[in-house]
Design a protein around this motif. Structure first.
Motif, PDB file in Angstrom:
ATOM      1  N   MET A 263       0.838  -1.192   0.000  1.00  0.00           N
ATOM      2  CA  MET A 263       0.000   0.000   0.000  1.00  0.00           C
ATOM      3  C   MET A 263       0.876   1.247   0.000  1.00  0.00           C
ATOM      4  O   MET A 263       1.956   1.241   0.586  1.00  0.00           O
ATOM      5  CB  MET A 263      -0.901   0.046   1.239  1.00  0.00           C
ATOM      6  CG  MET A 263      -2.201  -0.695   1.111  1.00  0.00           C
ATOM      7  SD  MET A 263      -3.375   0.226   0.097  1.00  0.00           S
ATOM      8  CE  MET A 263      -4.466  -1.103  -0.383  1.00  0.00           C
ATOM      9  N   PRO A 264       0.408   2.337  -0.604  1.00  0.00           N
ATOM     10  CA  PRO A 264       1.022   3.635  -0.335  1.00  0.00           C
ATOM     11  C   PRO A 264       0.627   4.039   1.087  1.00  0.00           C
ATOM     12  O   PRO A 264      -0.364   3.541   1.621  1.00  0.00           O
ATOM     13  CB  PRO A 264       0.378   4.555  -1.386  1.00  0.00           C
ATOM     14  CG  PRO A 264      -0.956   3.913  -1.656  1.00  0.00           C
ATOM     15  CD  PRO A 264      -0.740   2.430  -1.519  1.00  0.00           C
ATOM     16  N   ILE A 265       1.377   4.907   1.700  1.00  0.00           N
ATOM     17  CA  ILE A 265       1.145   5.221   3.114  1.00  0.00           C
ATOM     18  C   ILE A 265       0.907   6.719   3.312  1.00  0.00           C
ATOM     19  O   ILE A 265       1.704   7.551   2.885  1.00  0.00           O
ATOM     20  CB  ILE A 265       2.337   4.770   3.987  1.00  0.00           C
ATOM     21  CG1 ILE A 265       2.517   3.247   3.905  1.00  0.00           C
ATOM     22  CG2 ILE A 265       2.130   5.202   5.439  1.00  0.00           C
ATOM     23  CD1 ILE A 265       1.347   2.433   4.419  1.00  0.00           C
ATOM     24  N   ASP A 266      -0.210   7.029   3.967  1.00  0.00           N
ATOM     25  CA  ASP A 266      -0.463   8.370   4.494  1.00  0.00           C
ATOM     26  C   ASP A 266      -0.106   8.350   5.971  1.00  0.00           C
ATOM     27  O   ASP A 266      -0.556   7.465   6.717  1.00  0.00           O
ATOM     28  CB  ASP A 266      -1.940   8.750   4.356  1.00  0.00           C
ATOM     29  CG  ASP A 266      -2.326   9.077   2.922  1.00  0.00           C
ATOM     30  OD1 ASP A 266      -1.441   9.431   2.136  1.00  0.00           O
ATOM     31  OD2 ASP A 266      -3.527   8.971   2.603  1.00  0.00           O
ATOM     32  N   LEU A 267       0.681   9.333   6.395  1.00  0.00           N
ATOM     33  CA  LEU A 267       1.112   9.373   7.797  1.00  0.00           C
ATOM     34  C   LEU A 267       0.836  10.773   8.347  1.00  0.00           C
ATOM     35  O   LEU A 267       1.188  11.778   7.723  1.00  0.00           O
ATOM     36  CB  LEU A 267       2.603   9.068   7.898  1.00  0.00           C
ATOM     37  CG  LEU A 267       3.100   8.534   9.240  1.00  0.00           C
ATOM     38  CD1 LEU A 267       2.662   7.079   9.428  1.00  0.00           C
ATOM     39  CD2 LEU A 267       4.605   8.627   9.340  1.00  0.00           C
ATOM     40  N   LEU A 268       0.194  10.823   9.508  1.00  0.00           N
ATOM     41  CA  LEU A 268      -0.086  12.092  10.163  1.00  0.00           C
ATOM     42  C   LEU A 268       0.781  12.205  11.417  1.00  0.00           C
ATOM     43  O   LEU A 268       0.782  11.300  12.262  1.00  0.00           O
ATOM     44  CB  LEU A 268      -1.559  12.187  10.541  1.00  0.00           C
ATOM     45  CG  LEU A 268      -1.987  13.478  11.260  1.00  0.00           C
ATOM     46  CD1 LEU A 268      -1.868  14.676  10.326  1.00  0.00           C
ATOM     47  CD2 LEU A 268      -3.408  13.350  11.805  1.00  0.00           C
ATOM     48  N   VAL A 269       1.519  13.318  11.534  1.00  0.00           N
ATOM     49  CA  VAL A 269       2.348  13.574  12.708  1.00  0.00           C
ATOM     50  C   VAL A 269       1.777  14.794  13.451  1.00  0.00           C
ATOM     51  O   VAL A 269       1.591  15.865  12.858  1.00  0.00           O
ATOM     52  CB  VAL A 269       3.814  13.835  12.326  1.00  0.00           C
ATOM     53  CG1 VAL A 269       4.647  14.146  13.564  1.00  0.00           C
ATOM     54  CG2 VAL A 269       4.393  12.620  11.596  1.00  0.00           C
ATOM     55  N   GLU A 270       1.481  14.586  14.729  1.00  0.00           N
ATOM     56  CA  GLU A 270       0.959  15.659  15.574  1.00  0.00           C
ATOM     57  C   GLU A 270       2.010  16.011  16.619  1.00  0.00           C
ATOM     58  O   GLU A 270       2.644  15.123  17.205  1.00  0.00           O
ATOM     59  CB  GLU A 270      -0.334  15.218  16.257  1.00  0.00           C
ATOM     60  CG  GLU A 270      -1.435  14.810  15.277  1.00  0.00           C
ATOM     61  CD  GLU A 270      -2.652  14.241  15.971  1.00  0.00           C
ATOM     62  OE1 GLU A 270      -3.237  14.955  16.822  1.00  0.00           O
ATOM     63  OE2 GLU A 270      -3.021  13.082  15.672  1.00  0.00           O
ATOM     64  N   TYR A 271       2.175  17.321  16.876  1.00  0.00           N
ATOM     65  CA  TYR A 271       3.195  17.802  17.801  1.00  0.00           C
ATOM     66  C   TYR A 271       2.559  18.328  19.089  1.00  0.00           C
ATOM     67  O   TYR A 271       1.356  18.625  19.146  1.00  0.00           O
ATOM     68  CB  TYR A 271       4.041  18.884  17.139  1.00  0.00           C
ATOM     69  CG  TYR A 271       4.757  18.400  15.897  1.00  0.00           C
ATOM     70  CD1 TYR A 271       5.900  17.617  16.002  1.00  0.00           C
ATOM     71  CD2 TYR A 271       4.278  18.709  14.627  1.00  0.00           C
ATOM     72  CE1 TYR A 271       6.559  17.155  14.864  1.00  0.00           C
ATOM     73  CE2 TYR A 271       4.920  18.251  13.484  1.00  0.00           C
ATOM     74  CZ  TYR A 271       6.059  17.468  13.610  1.00  0.00           C
ATOM     75  OH  TYR A 271       6.700  17.011  12.483  1.00  0.00           O
ATOM     76  N   THR A 272       3.380  18.428  20.116  1.00  0.00           N
ATOM     77  CA  THR A 272       2.880  18.861  21.422  1.00  0.00           C
ATOM     78  C   THR A 272       2.375  20.300  21.411  1.00  0.00           C
ATOM     79  O   THR A 272       1.612  20.698  22.295  1.00  0.00           O
ATOM     80  CB  THR A 272       3.975  18.711  22.493  1.00  0.00           C
ATOM     81  OG1 THR A 272       5.163  19.422  22.065  1.00  0.00           O
ATOM     82  CG2 THR A 272       4.298  17.248  22.735  1.00  0.00           C
ATOM     83  N   ASP A 273       2.791  21.093  20.423  1.00  0.00           N
ATOM     84  CA  ASP A 273       2.316  22.480  20.351  1.00  0.00           C
ATOM     85  C   ASP A 273       0.977  22.603  19.625  1.00  0.00           C
ATOM     86  O   ASP A 273       0.486  23.712  19.387  1.00  0.00           O
ATOM     87  CB  ASP A 273       3.352  23.377  19.676  1.00  0.00           C
ATOM     88  CG  ASP A 273       3.593  23.015  18.210  1.00  0.00           C
ATOM     89  OD1 ASP A 273       2.975  22.045  17.715  1.00  0.00           O
ATOM     90  OD2 ASP A 273       4.404  23.713  17.559  1.00  0.00           O
ATOM     91  N   GLY A 274       0.384  21.452  19.253  1.00  0.00           N
ATOM     92  CA  GLY A 274      -0.922  21.458  18.603  1.00  0.00           C
ATOM     93  C   GLY A 274      -0.891  21.493  17.089  1.00  0.00           C
ATOM     94  O   GLY A 274      -1.942  21.389  16.437  1.00  0.00           O
ATOM     95  N   THR A 275       0.275  21.630  16.480  1.00  0.00           N
ATOM     96  CA  THR A 275       0.378  21.650  15.023  1.00  0.00           C
ATOM     97  C   THR A 275       0.433  20.222  14.477  1.00  0.00           C
ATOM     98  O   THR A 275       0.726  19.269  15.203  1.00  0.00           O
ATOM     99  CB  THR A 275       1.623  22.424  14.570  1.00  0.00           C
ATOM    100  OG1 THR A 275       2.791  21.782  15.126  1.00  0.00           O
ATOM    101  CG2 THR A 275       1.553  23.870  15.035  1.00  0.00           C
ATOM    102  N   LYS A 276       0.156  20.128  13.190  1.00  0.00           N
ATOM    103  CA  LYS A 276       0.151  18.838  12.514  1.00  0.00           C
ATOM    104  C   LYS A 276       0.835  18.969  11.158  1.00  0.00           C
ATOM    105  O   LYS A 276       0.827  20.037  10.544  1.00  0.00           O
ATOM    106  CB  LYS A 276      -1.279  18.338  12.272  1.00  0.00           C
ATOM    107  CG  LYS A 276      -2.132  18.176  13.509  1.00  0.00           C
ATOM    108  CD  LYS A 276      -3.556  17.763  13.121  1.00  0.00           C
ATOM    109  CE  LYS A 276      -4.458  17.648  14.343  1.00  0.00           C
ATOM    110  NZ  LYS A 276      -5.837  17.270  13.950  1.00  0.00           N
ATOM    111  N   GLU A 277       1.401  17.884  10.686  1.00  0.00           N
ATOM    112  CA  GLU A 277       1.853  17.795   9.300  1.00  0.00           C
ATOM    113  C   GLU A 277       1.716  16.350   8.841  1.00  0.00           C
ATOM    114  O   GLU A 277       1.683  15.422   9.645  1.00  0.00           O
ATOM    115  CB  GLU A 277       3.283  18.313   9.128  1.00  0.00           C
ATOM    116  CG  GLU A 277       4.358  17.505   9.800  1.00  0.00           C
ATOM    117  CD  GLU A 277       5.754  18.035   9.468  1.00  0.00           C
ATOM    118  OE1 GLU A 277       5.977  18.430   8.303  1.00  0.00           O
ATOM    119  OE2 GLU A 277       6.618  18.036  10.372  1.00  0.00           O
TER     120      GLU A 277
END
Length: 627
Positions: free
Chosen positions: A544-558
């Motif tokens: 599969m291709p992979i979508d990955l979500l990274v969330e940071y302690t400051d509330g931001t996401k990428e």
């Protein structure tokens, strides 16, 4: 006006078939049938004329007909299957006590001679010459009087005697809700011959496959009965019962005990009808001026639910038109009858005494089959996931769209059902013939739920916009044809530009599963500052291709996207509100994949596929979270 429309409809669609492909071919039939029903003993007599057009490159020396009614006899293959399968259909068994234990007994096994179903064929001729016809179970084998050459026509005529079985499966009499006649698969139906050869499957359990053509049917029955079914009623003003045009007086033949209902159904691959003396009949205008007929019992509770159902089905048809393509006929009938819900040409037979929610779900599903089976006529015996699965997908999509409270993932139940099947160890490949599954539960989950996931997961693989375009193009390119699994795959490839052979093979021809995990997360301090090193692993065989979500302690996401190398494709960002980085691709042969996130931020949570649309069978390792 009706007859002019029919002629134009047939001419335009035949021209479209020829224009779309110079190599594709399919057979064509023109049925004329006259049948008289004896409502006292549930027996009927009929005559059939069938003009058969051989568009194949083959010279045919034999043909085959389905005699579905013959399945409802003690000792039939259907009877044997009920007795041998571990989880027989509850509608087809009686519960009895044997030595103090509960035992399930085949209902077919106990049928009396006046309760069985049968179709007996006599006087079979080809172009007026007697041909040899032999009945073998539910199949009539015909050795032709003369071969049918490529690109030629021949005319078959026959007489048939039938008996309607006690209601057991889809067709029959006096079902659990009191509907007297459910006439599905009631006539001698010629088998399909295509590029794979003859599809003369015995009637053992489930699905069907038919030849595209036109039906001209006269049904003579006691005048007190109200009929609904496939096609357009041609003699409304002789029939009445809510079919006559507004302001026109119904003219009944004098001193008659019967009426003859005349239907024409253009460019369909089946013809079904139902009859009862106590039907209520409503007609509601649907999208594109389509007449939606509703035939149901006149009990207060049933009437209340069906009245509420009517405007909802207008909305559902409108949704299907917009998201798949326009319904091409000018009528559709929702008919209380049958033993659950089953799709037929221009109509459905369905139970109707339950809750409004249950009736709505059934009606929405069966209407969806008008697109995925009765316009896109895949071989549902060989590939039941193509019609049941795709219909389940659009059903869930439509019901969520018209719901007051919408689900973020309306297909969630399909994924959970599929995961349970995998966990049970009873999964079989979707390439399994519909009659060959070890258990009914396995068949249902594979066909409905995993079949639906084929599309919802395809949206994850190529993007939702491309999926929407794929469904519409698939409909436009293959309506009134017999599409195969490769056709939906190639359509998705043409729309998206992705290579998808791996997807079709792994998902439908194997029991390979998707299983990815977050193997390790560590923080390194180097010359460039703080680096978060993330290692993923492929545990299952299916890539599969992979979508990955990274969330940071400051509330931001990428988000990060890892293309699958064998796809040669990069999906659009499914969530433009979150910044996405496209990483190097991941080839299937490498079991792990490592990348560095260059940031001074502290990671709080990492999630593989936040959409939940990738069917990862073990999701416990799909999330890494620092608490």
């Amino acid at each position: 006006m009706r007859k002019l429309f029919l002629l134009s409809f047939i001419t335009l669609n035949c021209s479209a078939l020829l224009a779309q492909s110079s190599t594709y071919w399919q057979q064509h039939v023109d049925y004329k049938m006259d049948v008289t029903m004896d409502v006292k003993n549930y027996q009927y007599k009929g005559k059939q004329e069938l003009v058969y057009t051989n568009n194949s490159p083959d010279t045919l020396k034999k043909v085959y007909y389905h005699l579905f009614n013959n399945a409802f006899q003690p000792g039939s293959e259907m009877d044997a299957r009920i007795q041998s399968i571990k989880d027989p259909d509850a509608r087809m068994v009686n519960k009895i006590k044997v030595d103090g234990k509960d035992v399930k007994e085949s209902r077919i096994k106990t049928l009396k001679p006046n309760e069985i179903g049968y179709l007996k064929i006599t006087n079979f001729k080809q172009d007026g010459i007697v041909a040899s016809a032999k009945t073998v179970g539910t199949i009539l084998e015909v050795t032709l009087a003369k071969p049918i050459l490529p690109n030629s026509k021949t005319t078959f005529t026959l007489d048939f005697d039938g008996q309607v079985p006690v209601q057991i499966r889809r067709s029959g009499r006096n079902n659990v809700e009191g509907i007297e006649l459910s006439m599905a698969q009631w006539y001698p139906k010629i088998a399909e011959f295509d590029f794979e050869g003859w599809h003369a499957d015995p009637y053992i359990a489930r699905e069907f496959h038919g030849v595209w053509g036109n039906f001209d049917v006269n049904i003579t029955i006691d005048k007190d009965y109200i009929l609904g079914g496939s096609g357009y009623l041609q003699n409304q003003n002789q029939i009445g019962h809510g079919y006559q045009e507004t302001g026109v007086t119904v003219v009944y033949p004098k001193k008659t005990k019967t009426l003859t209902w005349h239907f024409i159904a253009p460019m369909v691959h089946d013809f079904t009808w139902a009859a009862d003396k106590n039907y209520m009949h409503d007609v509601v205008k649907g999208p594109n001026n389509v007449d939606l007929h509703f035939l149901y019992k006149n009990s207060p509770k049933t009437m209340e639910n069906w009245k509420q159902l009517e405007p909802l089905m207008v909305n559902v048809m409108d949704f299907y038109n917009k998201h798949i393509g326009d319904y091409p006929y000018k009528q559709y009938s929702f008919i209380q009858g049958g033993d659950g819900g089953m799709e037929y040409a221009m109509c459905t037979l369905m139970l109707g005494d339950g809750t409004l929610k249950g009736i709505l779900g059934t009606a929405t599903h069966e209407l969806g089959h008008s697109w995925f089976q009765h316009i896109l006529a895949s071989n549902e015996s060989k590939h039941p996931w193509m019609d049941e699965g795709f219909t389940t997908y659009v059903e869930d999509f439509a019901l969520n769209e018209i719901a007051v409270k919408k689900e973020e993932n309306p297909f969630k139940d399909n994924y959970e059902g599929y995961y349970k099947l995998v966990e049970s160890g009873k999964e079989q490949s979707q390439s399994t013939h519909g009659d060959r599954y070890d258990e009914n539960r396995t068949y249902s989950t594979q066909s409905y739920r995993k079949g639906s996931i084929f599309l919802s997961q395809l949206g994850y693989v190529i993007g939702q916009d491309n999926l929407a375009k794929t469904i519409k193009k698939y409909y436009q390119d293959f309506k009134f044809k017999h599409p195969t699994p490769n056709d939906i795959k190639r359509t998705a490839e043409r729309v998206s530009g992705a290579n998808l052979d791996w997807y079709l093979v792994d998902w439908t021809q194997t029991t390979n599963t998707v299983d990815y995990g977050i193997k390790e997360v560590r923080v390194d301090l180097g010359y460039t500052g703080k680096n978060t090193v993330i290692t993923l692993e492929r545990i299952g065989r299916m890539p599969m291709p992979i979508d990955l979500l990274v969330e940071y302690t400051d509330g931001t996401k990428e988000s990060f996207y890892i293309p699958l190398r064998m796809m040669s494709f990069e999906k659009e960002n499914p969530n433009p509100n979150i910044e996405r980085t496209v990483l190097n691709d991941w080839a299937w042969a490498y079991p792990t994949y490592t990348y560095w996130v260059h940031t001074d931020k502290t990671v709080k949570k990492i999630t593989i596929d936040p959409s939940g649309l990738m069917a990862d069978v073990k999701q416990v390792n799909n999330t890494y979270e620092i608490k």
